[in-house]
Design an enzyme around this catalytic site. Structure first.
Site, PDB file in Angstrom:
ATOM      1  N   SER A   1      -9.910   1.604   2.481  1.00 23.74           N
ATOM      2  CA  SER A   1      -9.030   2.376   1.643  1.00 23.74           C
ATOM      3  C   SER A   1      -7.938   1.566   0.953  1.00 23.74           C
ATOM      4  CB  SER A   1      -8.371   3.482   2.477  1.00 23.74           C
ATOM      5  OG  SER A   1      -7.502   2.915   3.448  1.00 23.74           O
TER       6      SER A   1
ATOM      7  N   LYS B   1       0.844  -1.205   0.000  1.00 26.05           N
ATOM      8  CA  LYS B   1       0.000   0.000   0.000  1.00 26.05           C
ATOM      9  C   LYS B   1       0.877   1.251   0.000  1.00 26.05           C
ATOM     10  CE  LYS B   1      -4.025   1.948   2.458  1.00 26.05           C
ATOM     11  NZ  LYS B   1      -4.959   1.778   3.598  1.00 26.05           N
TER      12      LYS B   1
ATOM     13  N   SER C   1     -10.030  -0.615   6.842  1.00 34.02           N
ATOM     14  CA  SER C   1      -9.451  -0.529   5.498  1.00 34.02           C
ATOM     15  C   SER C   1      -8.704  -1.754   4.989  1.00 34.02           C
ATOM     16  CB  SER C   1      -8.527   0.678   5.410  1.00 34.02           C
ATOM     17  OG  SER C   1      -9.305   1.814   5.193  1.00 34.02           O
TER      18      SER C   1
HETATM   19  N1  GLN Z   1     -13.425   4.031   5.850  1.00 35.31           N
HETATM   20  C1  GLN Z   1     -12.806   4.518   7.050  1.00 35.31           C
HETATM   21  C2  GLN Z   1     -12.420   5.969   6.889  1.00 35.31           C
HETATM   22  O1  GLN Z   1     -12.636   6.513   5.857  1.00 35.31           O
HETATM   23  C3  GLN Z   1     -11.654   3.658   7.430  1.00 35.31           C
HETATM   24  C4  GLN Z   1     -10.398   3.956   6.705  1.00 35.31           C
HETATM   25  C5  GLN Z   1      -9.242   3.156   7.162  1.00 35.31           C
HETATM   26  O2  GLN Z   1      -9.365   2.130   7.824  1.00 35.31           O
HETATM   27  N2  GLN Z   1      -8.068   3.631   6.774  1.00 35.31           N
HETATM   28  O3  GLN Z   1     -11.909   6.579   7.791  1.00 35.31           O
END
Ligand code: GLN
Length: 489
Positions: free
Chosen positions: A158, A83, A182
């Site tokens: 994400s 990532k 995410s």
């Molecule tokens: N969808 C969540 C957010 O937008 C989690 C994102 C994540 O785990 N990085 O904050």
């Protein structure tokens, strides 16, 4: 390419490792098979932001030397996708943001050092929501990522690129990060396994911080065994991370020694409420009945404070983000916008460099932390967080593991949720509690609805990562497995 080499991409990471050590294939053949596949197909998927072809080939040679000298471990020579918020020395790391365009870290994250040491060549950096803020990979400043099961749909986020690359067999295994879901949510939407370790078991040194008290790095793979092996490589105590637990790496020794017979499994009642799609519920319920036929003792358990998880998370995470992202000022990292004078330069750089979602979070976070509102928002959110942790711990006194759907809906059409600021946020309902309480969580495929994967989430008490993986392995043996991964044409 001969079909013998083409089929390399169909193998699990552990099987690839085995074939490499038994010299049935060479490291070069394996890496080339994946790089060729990325070059042929990633234009459709959009899972990579940057490829690392040259360095990857020299790491491949080194991996072969390790194997030839008999020193290669389970994943030696198995290429990996990473990532783009994990620092890789000499390789651009942008967090899918314009504010970090061209930023080349002068150091490796601790997990990257571990990956390199174990002889895993890095294929490239994967697409993500900007600074990991999102659940669809649509807030990436560079490109949209597509779900390999249906290219018109989102891979989730994400860590959408890390999940999609594994599901599309562009990479055998990958790393992502999980702040509110995410890793687990995109794993669920792409049909892969995704694991978030206990907070503190995997070093965050070199992970670009979003919300430091919630962030955790973890693996994606096509099987629990693959994910467990990579977890073993990347976890363990790290003096460079002050939140690191003084525990050894996650062990895979007893991964296959578990049994479902007599295991107490709690289904979290709140996750099957009206917010969860009927199709997800029915796939989940069929999976649950298979587990119970295999001897698991399954009961429902209520954890009422989970209903406040999303609202609490969207105070705490932006609060921490507003502070963490203050460092991107055009002075130390990334491009600088010209403005008249220092203050205007910082203002302009941030105005031009951050996308809409990131700016919104910074504003929410700054507001929640401001003098007049700190007690009303931030302190209250922390109180709810403590309550949620306590209720989860109490639930674990009666159960070995807790389960739920990972995502309340399967993969959705790209663009369909972007205009509704809440629609994407409620997708984190089931995954947020694990980050709040610092407990480990894993998502694995438990079936399909209209051709789209549905994920089951398993949670375990803090530091019981080995137990969680062992249970996940048992679940995987019991649930229907994916027979054919998506065909990219
Ligand atoms: N969808 C969540 C957010 O937008 C989690 C994102 C994540 O785990 N990085 O904050």
């Amino acid at each position: 390419m001969s079909s013998h080499l083409e089929s390399l991409v169909d193998l699990s990471a552990v099987d690839l490792g085995r074939k490499l050590r038994s010299k049935e294939v060479s490291c070069q053949e394996v890496t080339t098979a994946f790089l060729d596949r990325i070059n042929a197909h990633d234009a459709k998927i959009g899972s990579f932001l940057a490829l690392n072809q040259e360095e990857c080939m020299s790491a491949t040679k080194e991996a072969q030397q390790l194997i030839d000298s008999g020193e290669g471990g389970a994943l030696c020579g198995v290429p990996i996708a990473v990532k783009d918020n994990i620092s890789t020395k000499g390789l651009e790391t942008t967090c899918a943001s314009k504010i970090l365009k061209g930023y080349i870290p002068p150091f490796d994250a601790t997990v990257i050092k571990a990956v390199r040491r174990s002889g895993m060549p890095i294929l490239g950096k994967t697409n993500m929501d900007e600074f990991a803020m999102g659940a669809s990979t649509e807030t990436s400043a560079y490109k949209i990522a597509h779900n390999p099961w249906d290219l018109e749909r989102s891979p989730g986020g994400s860590s959408g690129g890390s999940a999609a690359s594994v599901a599309a067999r562009l990479a055998p295994i990958s790393l992502g990060s999980d702040t509110g879901g995410s890793i687990r949510q995109p794993a669920s939407l792409c049909g892969t396994v995704g694991f978030k370790p206990t907070y503190g078991r995997c070093s965050r040194y070199g992970l670009v911080a979003f919300a430091s008290s919630l962030d955790q790095i973890g693996p994606f793979g096509r099987s629990v065994e693959d994910v467990a092996e990579l977890a073993q490589v990347v976890t363990g105590y790290d003096p460079m991370d002050c939140t690191s637990r003084e525990l050894g790496p996650i062990s895979t020794k007893d991964l296959k020694n578990g049994s479902l017979k007599g295991t107490k499994v709690g289904i979290i009642k709140e996750t099957l409420g009206e917010g969860t799609d009927g199709s997800v519920k029915s796939v989940f319920e069929s999976a649950v009945s298979l587990l119970s036929q295999a001897g698991a003792q399954i009961e429902e358990v209520s954890i009422p404070s989970l209903n406040y998880g999303v609202t609490t998370y969207y105070i705490i995470a932006p609060a921490e983000a507003s502070s963490n992202l203050a460092r991107f000022d055009g002075i130390r990292y990334g491009p600088r916008s010209e403005g008249s004078g220092h203050v205007h330069m910082v203002e302009k750089t941030r105005a031009e460099g951050f996308g809409k979602e990131v700016k919104t979070r910074i504003m929410i976070g700054t507001y929640a932390l401001s003098a007049g509102y700190y007690d009303a928002f931030y302190v209250r959110a922390q109180t709810v967080r403590a309550k949620m942790t306590q209720e989860l711990n109490q639930a674990f006194s009666g159960f070995d593991v807790l389960i739920s759907p990972t995502s309340p809906i399967p993969s959705f059409k790209l663009g369909s949720l972007m205009d509704d600021p809440l629609a994407l946020k409620v997708l984190d309902f089931c995954t947020i509690p694990a980050n709040m309480a610092g407990i480990p969580g894993i998502s694995l495929n438990c079936g399909f609805t209209s051709g789209l994967p549905v994920g089951m989430q398993i949670l375990a008490p803090q530091c019981q990562d080995e137990k969680l993986l062992q249970m996940a392995y048992c679940f995987e043996q019991t649930l229907p497995t994916i027979l054919a991964w998506p065909d990219l044409g």
